[in-house]
Design a protein around this motif. Structure first.
Motif, PDB file in Angstrom:
ATOM      1  N   LEU A 143       0.834  -1.211   0.000  1.00 56.11           N
ATOM      2  CA  LEU A 143       0.000   0.000   0.000  1.00 56.11           C
ATOM      3  C   LEU A 143       0.861   1.251   0.000  1.00 56.11           C
ATOM      4  CD1 LEU A 143      -2.465   1.857   0.469  1.00 56.11           C
ATOM      5  CD2 LEU A 143      -2.312   1.270   2.904  1.00 56.11           C
ATOM      6  N   MET A 144       1.909   1.260   0.808  1.00 59.62           N
ATOM      7  CA  MET A 144       2.721   2.471   0.921  1.00 59.62           C
ATOM      8  C   MET A 144       3.435   2.802  -0.377  1.00 59.62           C
ATOM      9  SD  MET A 144       1.662   3.189   3.770  1.00 59.62           S
ATOM     10  CE  MET A 144       0.925   2.381   5.185  1.00 59.62           C
ATOM     11  N   PHE A 145       3.743   1.805  -1.182  1.00 59.69           N
ATOM     12  CA  PHE A 145       4.276   2.052  -2.526  1.00 59.69           C
ATOM     13  C   PHE A 145       3.215   2.717  -3.398  1.00 59.69           C
ATOM     14  CE2 PHE A 145       7.304  -0.762  -0.856  1.00 59.69           C
ATOM     15  CZ  PHE A 145       8.403  -0.864  -1.686  1.00 59.69           C
ATOM     16  N   ALA A 146       1.989   2.202  -3.288  1.00 59.91           N
ATOM     17  CA  ALA A 146       0.896   2.758  -4.070  1.00 59.91           C
ATOM     18  C   ALA A 146       0.591   4.190  -3.670  1.00 59.91           C
ATOM     19  CB  ALA A 146      -0.359   1.886  -3.902  1.00 59.91           C
ATOM     20  N   VAL A 147       0.803   4.540  -2.407  1.00 57.71           N
ATOM     21  CA  VAL A 147       0.541   5.898  -1.929  1.00 57.71           C
ATOM     22  C   VAL A 147       1.555   6.895  -2.477  1.00 57.71           C
ATOM     23  CG1 VAL A 147       0.603   7.368   0.122  1.00 57.71           C
ATOM     24  CG2 VAL A 147      -0.706   5.252   0.165  1.00 57.71           C
ATOM     25  N   ILE A 148       2.829   6.568  -2.364  1.00 56.71           N
ATOM     26  CA  ILE A 148       3.845   7.562  -2.708  1.00 56.71           C
ATOM     27  C   ILE A 148       3.987   7.757  -4.219  1.00 56.71           C
ATOM     28  CG2 ILE A 148       5.848   6.020  -2.782  1.00 56.71           C
ATOM     29  CD1 ILE A 148       7.396   8.287  -1.325  1.00 56.71           C
ATOM     30  N   THR A 149       3.614   6.768  -5.018  1.00 57.62           N
ATOM     31  CA  THR A 149       3.819   6.891  -6.470  1.00 57.62           C
ATOM     32  C   THR A 149       3.046   8.058  -7.068  1.00 57.62           C
ATOM     33  OG1 THR A 149       4.263   4.519  -6.617  1.00 57.62           O
ATOM     34  CG2 THR A 149       3.788   5.675  -8.674  1.00 57.62           C
ATOM     35  N   PRO A 150       1.729   8.190  -6.867  1.00 55.82           N
ATOM     36  CA  PRO A 150       1.060   9.378  -7.404  1.00 55.82           C
ATOM     37  C   PRO A 150       1.505  10.668  -6.727  1.00 55.82           C
ATOM     38  CG  PRO A 150      -0.440   8.123  -6.028  1.00 55.82           C
ATOM     39  CD  PRO A 150       0.780   7.272  -6.224  1.00 55.82           C
ATOM     40  N   ALA A 151       1.896  10.599  -5.449  1.00 56.66           N
ATOM     41  CA  ALA A 151       2.396  11.805  -4.776  1.00 56.66           C
ATOM     42  C   ALA A 151       3.629  12.347  -5.498  1.00 56.66           C
ATOM     43  CB  ALA A 151       2.713  11.499  -3.317  1.00 56.66           C
ATOM     44  N   LEU A 152       4.480  11.470  -6.016  1.00 59.35           N
ATOM     45  CA  LEU A 152       5.663  11.912  -6.754  1.00 59.35           C
ATOM     46  C   LEU A 152       5.289  12.768  -7.960  1.00 59.35           C
ATOM     47  CD1 LEU A 152       7.721   8.581  -6.770  1.00 59.35           C
ATOM     48  CD2 LEU A 152       8.266  10.646  -5.471  1.00 59.35           C
TER      49      LEU A 152
END
Length: 459
Positions: A115-124
């Motif tokens: 999940l934490m990978f999925a969170v930060i990717t669009p934030a980038l």
């Protein structure tokens, strides 16, 4: 079930979660003071939106049994059913333990880590459109992009046959193509960088771009954010071993030395090109090194990690200037750092990859007698993800632009997007502290409770 591995994966998930607030500070320090809150919010909202979508269907689309030709999963794990009380990574019926093993961990620990990978990717992505995006339009874009782009790409790259279930078939990059991506060079960084380029094109240039200086408003924020990212990245990379063993230690070591080398690579380019090494350059170099070593950290030795780091630092430092030559306004260099850094790290596995780093899994690259076979696979994976993400983001961004609008009005952008979008400002320069706009009709009240005095002082 291995309790030590479970503890390491849960701790790593928490470290990766910290990266999103760290990214918010990194990006927030680089924008102007009048838009810092909007930048923070574009990052922070990812924790809320993506977490809900992940629980509803995102994890299932990414890690359930393949539904169509290695492109996307089915809905067997929708609403996280069939995960509570279940394990992942257990030995398959033929006695072979799926990578990375060697022992099983609770399925929900893996769910939260991914999940934490999925969170930060669009934030980038948000750094590419700083200073000019409407908050709710961005939120809608993010929800659509992770659904249409990120969840399928995560299935391609991270879903290994048999890991989330003995009979589960995973994605085409991980299993059919056999390209190597230890922690997300393709699924996270190339994915986000390509989408950032697409959105920069859709939204257009900021008012005053190339004319106004647009300097970072808080350099200490930038360095603080980069430091939090570096700290959290140990969960990102070493946690991707999914076990507390030699492979995690290898990834941890490679992450450290590559990042350190990238700082030096970036600063050397700055010294030669500009005559001064900068704090923002050091922070950006660290992030470039972290990006580049992400796909490679479990497949190269420390010497290879040093080479990848210094090359990434130098090449990304040179790449950030491409936006001025090509005419697209990537506000915070998402393309120069994440797209270019992701490509560098992913492709250099084809040269520096060595089977000794991850016996039985890793393949030898060109410098270790493997020829160009691995490099070819790495290139196919990298450019497939880049093309899919770019087109997906371009279409989604354009549809939002022509329907509800994506970019803030010109006068709002010039005056500062924080007040218009969030009814707040990051800093109060009126000489009073302890103010709040809540329950006062929009008037800030000072510590003594006198709105009139504060309003008079501003006038």
């Amino acid at each position: 079930m291995n309790a030590g591995d479970t503890a390491w994966v849960l701790a790593s998930a928490a470290l990766v979660m910290l990266m999103t607030p760290g990214l918010a500070f990194f990006y927030g320090g680089m924008v102007r003071s009048k838009s810092v809150l909007n930048m923070l919010m574009l990052n922070f909202i990812a924790l809320a939106v993506v977490s809900v979508l992940w629980a509803l269907y995102g994890y299932s689309l990414s890690f359930s049994n393949d539904a169509f030709s290695g492109l996307v999963g089915n809905l067997d794990f929708a609403t996280l059913k069939n995960t509570m009380g279940h394990l992942v990574g257990a030995a398959s019926p033929d006695g072979k333990t799926p990578w990375p093993g060697p022992d099983a961990i609770p399925a929900l620990s893996f769910v939260m880590f991914q999940l934490m990978f999925a969170v930060i990717t669009p934030a980038l992505i948000s750094g590419a459109i700083a200073d000019r995006a409407k908050f709710w339009s961005w939120t809608l874009f993010m929800a659509l992009w992770v659904t249409i782009v990120y969840f399928p790409v995560a299935h391609w790259v991270f879903n290994f046959n048999g890991y989330t279930g003995a009979d589960n078939k995973g994605g085409w990059i991980a299993n059919t193509l056999g390209a190597e991506d230890f922690a997300g060079g393709t699924a996270v960084h190339i994915n986000a960088g390509a989408a950032g380029l697409a959105l920069a094109i859709v939204l257009g240039r900021r008012v005053g771009w190339r004319k106004d200086p647009m300097r970072p408003h808080n350099v200490p924020f930038v360095l603080l954010g980069a430091s939090l990212l570096w700290f959290g990245w140990y969960g990102f990379n070493a946690g991707s071993a999914l076990s507390a063993g030699d492979l995690a230690a290898t990834a941890f070591t490679n992450t450290t030395v590559a990042t350190a080398a990238a700082v030096l690579g970036w600063l050397i380019i700055e010294q030669i090109r500009d005559g001064k090494p900068t704090t923002v350059g050091a922070a950006s170099g660290a992030v470039a090194g972290l990006v580049a070593i992400t796909p490679a950290c479990g497949f190269v030795n420390p010497l290879g990690a040093l080479a990848i780091g210094v090359l990434a630092g130098a090449l990304c430092a040179l790449a950030v200037g491409l936006k001025y030559k090509l005419g697209f306004d990537d506000s915070l260099d998402v393309v120069g750092v994440h797209l270019v850094g992701g490509l560098v790290g992913t492709l250099l596995i084809g040269f520096f990859g060595t089977s000794s780093a991850n016996p039985g899994i890793a393949k030898d690259g060109f410098f270790f007698g493997g020829g160009f076979s691995l490099l070819t696979k790495q290139a196919i994976a990298a450019f497939a993800v880049m093309g899919y993400s770019f087109i997906g983001a371009l279409v989604i961004g354009f549809l939002i632009k022509v329907t509800i609008g994506f970019r803030a009005a010109r006068d709002v952008e010039v005056a500062g997007i924080d007040e218009a979008e969030h009814a707040e400002s990051a800093y109060e320069f009126g000489g009073f502290s302890g103010g709040s706009v809540r329950g006062t009709g929009g008037k800030a009240v000072d510590g003594a409770g006198s709105a009139a005095v504060l309003e008079g002082s501003k006038a």
